[in-house]
Design a protein around this motif. Structure first.
Motif, PDB file in Angstrom:
ATOM      1  N   ALA A  79    -141.843  70.398  40.700  1.00  0.00           N
ATOM      2  CA  ALA A  79    -140.305  70.817  40.662  1.00  0.00           C
ATOM      3  C   ALA A  79    -140.175  71.885  41.936  1.00  0.00           C
ATOM      4  O   ALA A  79    -139.165  71.691  42.635  1.00  0.00           O
ATOM      5  N   SER A  80    -141.034  72.815  42.012  1.00  0.00           N
ATOM      6  CA  SER A  80    -140.940  73.733  43.255  1.00  0.00           C
ATOM      7  C   SER A  80    -140.620  72.905  44.656  1.00  0.00           C
ATOM      8  O   SER A  80    -140.219  73.300  45.461  1.00  0.00           O
ATOM      9  N   THR A  83    -137.844  71.116  45.339  1.00  0.00           N
ATOM     10  CA  THR A  83    -136.616  71.878  45.490  1.00  0.00           C
ATOM     11  C   THR A  83    -136.470  72.474  46.869  1.00  0.00           C
ATOM     12  O   THR A  83    -135.549  72.637  47.701  1.00  0.00           O
ATOM     13  N   CYS A  87    -133.834  72.174  50.090  1.00  0.00           N
ATOM     14  CA  CYS A  87    -133.143  72.802  50.567  1.00  0.00           C
ATOM     15  C   CYS A  87    -133.281  73.016  52.255  1.00  0.00           C
ATOM     16  O   CYS A  87    -132.649  73.109  53.026  1.00  0.00           O
TER      17      CYS A  87
END
Lengths: 131, 196
Positions: A79-80, A83, A87
């Motif tokens: 998930a990190s 993300t 970005c």
């Protein structure tokens, strides 16, 4: 040994053979059970039961949809990473198109050489159809 | 699944394929079809019921294991089983060093239910026991050939196939085996009701 003696011996032996055949053993239930147990054991080796593999999408009882999606992405690490990638992509798209273009001068040249004359022909064709 | 219990005419080859494919009933049909004859041969070769049962179980175990690799039409299941069982018996007899099996009452097979009378059954049993004792005096190969030919009632070519020898060699073994049996049984003819 004469032929006559051979014949007598054969007759005598036939009596014994017949008596022996009449005493043929019948396999007992214990033996049959052992043999069939062997067969089952060997047969199980031919068709092993499929191993139980936990599939992330299957989830566990009590899991929410969000937690299942989270698991599919690979937990916190996945998930990190996702993300961070999103970005960075948004940041480059919004603030640095000129920077990207400066690294690709050939793109401008190709764009300048494009021939748009077919658009005029298209207008004429449409006008003919309408008029 | 095919109702094998009502389909006794299905071939052994087909049963082997079914067994290899996981059909649970195929083993039952094969076992009930062949165990008796394998047990009978082993009992005649060894003269010991417990050992004969072990041989029968071992032979069938080998049949189950070979099922996935069974080549249809290449060998009959019965022939294959006889060969395996007779070889297992030979191995056991060699390990015993030719020691003769005991002849206690437990080694005598149960009589068949359709015996005509007690007296004739006793005579038949005595004759069968006498033959068994005579068989055990023969060399192993003669004993095997005689058992397969005259007690399992196989044709000479099939005996040859089982023993992996020529038909002529089988005939020679049978001739010598019968001569040996006749000599061993000659003295008992009177008491077994054969000398008139």
């Amino acid at each position: 040994m004469t032929d006559s003696e051979k014949g007598e011996n054969q007759e005598m032996l036939d009596v014994f053979f017949e008596a022996s055949r009449a005493q043929d053993p019948v396999p007992g239930s214990d033996l049959m059970a052992r043999i069939l147990a062997d067969a089952s054991q060997v047969q199980a080796g031919f068709n092993p039961a499929p191993a139980v593999v936990s599939h992330p999408s299957a989830g566990q009882p009590g899991q929410t949809l969000l937690s299942r999606i989270f698991a599919v992405m690979g937990g916190w690490a996945g998930a990190s990473a996702l993300t961070a990638s999103v970005c960075i992509g948004v940041l480059y798209g919004a603030t640095a198109p000129d920077t990207v273009r400066s690294y690709l001068p050939a793109l401008d040249e190709q764009t300048a050489e494009l021939d748009y004359s077919y658009l005029g022909l298209l207008d004429e064709t449409v006008a003919d159809l309408e008029g | 699944m095919m109702p094998l219990d009502t389909n006794d005419d299905i071939s052994d080859d087909a049963l082997m394929v079914l067994f290899a494919n996981g059909d649970g009933q195929a083993a039952s049909v094969l076992a009930y079809r062949h165990t008796g004859r394998v047990l009978a041969l082993a009992l005649r070769m060894l003269g010991d019921k417990a050992e004969a049962e072990d041989v029968a179980q071992d032979a069938l175990m080998r049949l189950w294991k070979i099922a996935p690799d069974w080549r249809q039409g290449e060998a009959k299941v019965s022939t294959w089983l006889y060969r395996v069982a007779s070889n297992l018996c030979t191995d056991r007899l060699r390990k015993q060093g030719g020691k003769r099996a005991s002849e206690d009452i437990d080694n005598v097979p149960e009589p068949k239910d359709d015996a005509p009378s007690i007296e004739s059954d006793l005579i038949a049993r005595d004759r069968a026991n006498a033959l068994q004792a005579a068989l055990e005096t023969l060399p192993v190969r003669q004993r095997k050939a005689v058992s397969l030919r005259f007690l399992q009632e196989l044709a000479n070519p099939e005996v040859a196939e089982i023993m992996e020898i020529s038909v002529e060699a089988v005939e020679s073994l049978l001739a010598r085996g019968k001569r040996g049996l006749a000599e061993a049984l000659e003295a008992q003819k009177m008491e077994l009701g054969l000398d008139t």
